[in-house]
Write a protein that holds these residues in place. Structure first.
Motif, mmCIF file in Angstrom:
data_model
loop_
_atom_site.group_PDB
_atom_site.id
_atom_site.type_symbol
_atom_site.label_atom_id
_atom_site.label_comp_id
_atom_site.label_asym_id
_atom_site.label_seq_id
_atom_site.Cartn_x
_atom_site.Cartn_y
_atom_site.Cartn_z
ATOM 1 N N CYS A 97 0.819 -1.223 0.000
ATOM 2 C CA CYS A 97 0.000 0.000 0.000
ATOM 3 C C CYS A 97 0.847 1.266 0.000
ATOM 4 O O CYS A 97 0.312 2.351 0.233
ATOM 5 N N HIS A 105 -3.444 9.969 -8.379
ATOM 6 C CA HIS A 105 -2.423 8.961 -8.122
ATOM 7 C C HIS A 105 -2.859 8.007 -7.005
ATOM 8 O O HIS A 105 -2.699 6.779 -7.115
ATOM 9 N N GLN A 123 -5.336 5.504 -8.207
ATOM 10 C CA GLN A 123 -4.717 4.397 -8.946
ATOM 11 C C GLN A 123 -4.128 3.363 -7.990
ATOM 12 O O GLN A 123 -4.241 2.158 -8.216
ATOM 13 N N GLU A 124 -3.520 3.842 -6.920
ATOM 14 C CA GLU A 124 -2.984 2.932 -5.893
ATOM 15 C C GLU A 124 -4.119 2.090 -5.298
ATOM 16 O O GLU A 124 -3.989 0.885 -5.103
ATOM 17 N N SER A 140 -7.008 1.407 -6.711
ATOM 18 C CA SER A 140 -7.471 0.452 -7.734
ATOM 19 C C SER A 140 -6.621 -0.812 -7.720
ATOM 20 O O SER A 140 -7.136 -1.924 -7.754
ATOM 21 N N LYS A 141 -5.309 -0.616 -7.663
ATOM 22 C CA LYS A 141 -4.385 -1.756 -7.645
ATOM 23 C C LYS A 141 -4.673 -2.646 -6.444
ATOM 24 O O LYS A 141 -4.708 -3.866 -6.537
ATOM 25 N N LEU A 142 -4.897 -1.976 -5.316
ATOM 26 C CA LEU A 142 -5.148 -2.708 -4.074
ATOM 27 C C LEU A 142 -6.448 -3.513 -4.165
ATOM 28 O O LEU A 142 -6.513 -4.674 -3.751
ATOM 29 N N ARG A 173 -7.830 -4.627 -6.910
ATOM 30 C CA ARG A 173 -7.588 -5.760 -7.819
ATOM 31 C C ARG A 173 -6.855 -6.892 -7.106
ATOM 32 O O ARG A 173 -7.136 -8.070 -7.328
ATOM 33 N N TYR A 174 -5.916 -6.520 -6.255
ATOM 34 C CA TYR A 174 -5.185 -7.520 -5.461
ATOM 35 C C TYR A 174 -6.162 -8.286 -4.562
ATOM 36 O O TYR A 174 -6.118 -9.514 -4.480
ATOM 37 N N SER A 214 -8.052 -10.713 -6.562
ATOM 38 C CA SER A 214 -7.233 -11.853 -6.984
ATOM 39 C C SER A 214 -7.090 -12.870 -5.860
ATOM 40 O O SER A 214 -6.782 -14.030 -6.100
ATOM 41 N N LEU A 252 -13.114 -1.563 -12.349
ATOM 42 C CA LEU A 252 -12.995 -2.487 -11.219
ATOM 43 C C LEU A 252 -14.167 -3.450 -11.047
ATOM 44 O O LEU A 252 -13.971 -4.600 -10.681
#
Ligand code: ADP
Ligand code: MG
Length: 255
Positions: free
Chosen positions: A143, A189, A192-193, A195-197, A199-200, A203, A221
């Protein structure tokens, strides 16, 4: 039956606040590893839906279950114990504790049922403590929080505080994560962080209910979306269909 394939079922839920019907017969089903967007105008009942699912408010009518367990009107800690963890629209971190300490609190939530065994068995509690620190450090890396590890949360920018709140919830290892406007007040920004989290999280097979207003952020998402308007579900389906739905355009997307 696998405990990792729990389905959330909300059946005919009504929530009244005095004379105001905040939720009117809301029903939904959410399978494992699905991200459900929850949108609608201000005051349409989004937070209330998250609040009844997580046990913050009792329902007026209806039934909520998660896997085999009926969780309707269970206390919040019992619902958390079933694997449903939520964040709040305004972050609920402990401001005068450091980022690391806040994240350890999240990890402790997972072990709450293990407190007795900790007391009885010092060795296992030390191992758990070590395991917790490892997980907390992993999460801080994931994070981008490592640089703030020893800082008091109350001294940090708002976006970082929101990230701490989400990281803390993930550390409790939920099976279903309820995120109430996690992107509110975040920079491009930071979004985006986040969003990545998310997606993780997906997963890892964790289901998410995501409340948000930023369509672009949501579109990348979500698997499914529900639109609320004055406590009523006016749309349930995929995101593309929502954008061309006349009722949704009139109530929410239109000008
Ligand atoms: P949203 O999150 O979609 O903006 P809310 O779920 O917060 O909407 O609110 C839905 C409706 O319920 C609003 O009219 C709000 O004023 C009302 N409401 C929410 N919480 C309470 C409460 N604790 N007491 C009384 N009314 C409430
Ligand atoms: Mg809200």
């Amino acid at each position: 039956y696998s405990p990792h394939h729990k389905k959330l079922k909300v059946e005919g839920v009504i929530k009244d606040f005095g004379g105001l019907r905040a939720l009117q017969h809301v029903s939904l089903e959410l399978g494992q590893g699905t991200i459900l967007g929850l949108v609608g105008p201000n005051g349409s009942g989004k937070s209330t839906l998250v609040n009844v699912i997580s046990g913050v408010y009792p329902v007026t009518e209806g039934k909520i279950s998660f896997g085999k367990a009926e969780i309707t009107n269970m206390p919040t800690h019992a619902i958390a114990g079933q694997g449903i963890i939520r964040t709040f629209q305004d972050p609920h971190n402990v401001g005068n504790m450091t980022v690391k300490e806040n994240l350890l609190l999240g990890r402790h939530q997972k072990y709450r049922s293990g407190i007795v065994s900790c007391v009885l068995n010092l060795k296992s509690s030390l191992l758990e403590e070590q395991e917790m620190l490892v997980k907390v450090h992993e999460m801080m890396e994931l994070c981008s929080l490592a640089q703030y590890s020893e800082e008091l949360v109350e001294n940090l920018p708002y976006g970082v505080q929101r990230m701490v709140e989400v990281a803390r919830a993930i550390l409790a290892e939920p099976e279903l994560l309820l995120l109430d406007e996690p992107a509110a007040g975040l920079s491009e920004h930071e979004m985006q962080e986040l969003s990545k989290l998310i997606r993780y999280i997906k997963s890892r097979g964790i289901s998410v209910i995501l409340i948000d207003h930023h369509m672009e952020f949501l579109m990348g998402l979500i698997d499914e979306v529900i639109v609320l308007d004055s406590g009523k579900m006016i749309y349930s389906g995929d995101a593309q269909g929502m954008q061309t739905n006349q009722q949704v355009i009139e109530a929410y997307l239109g000008v």
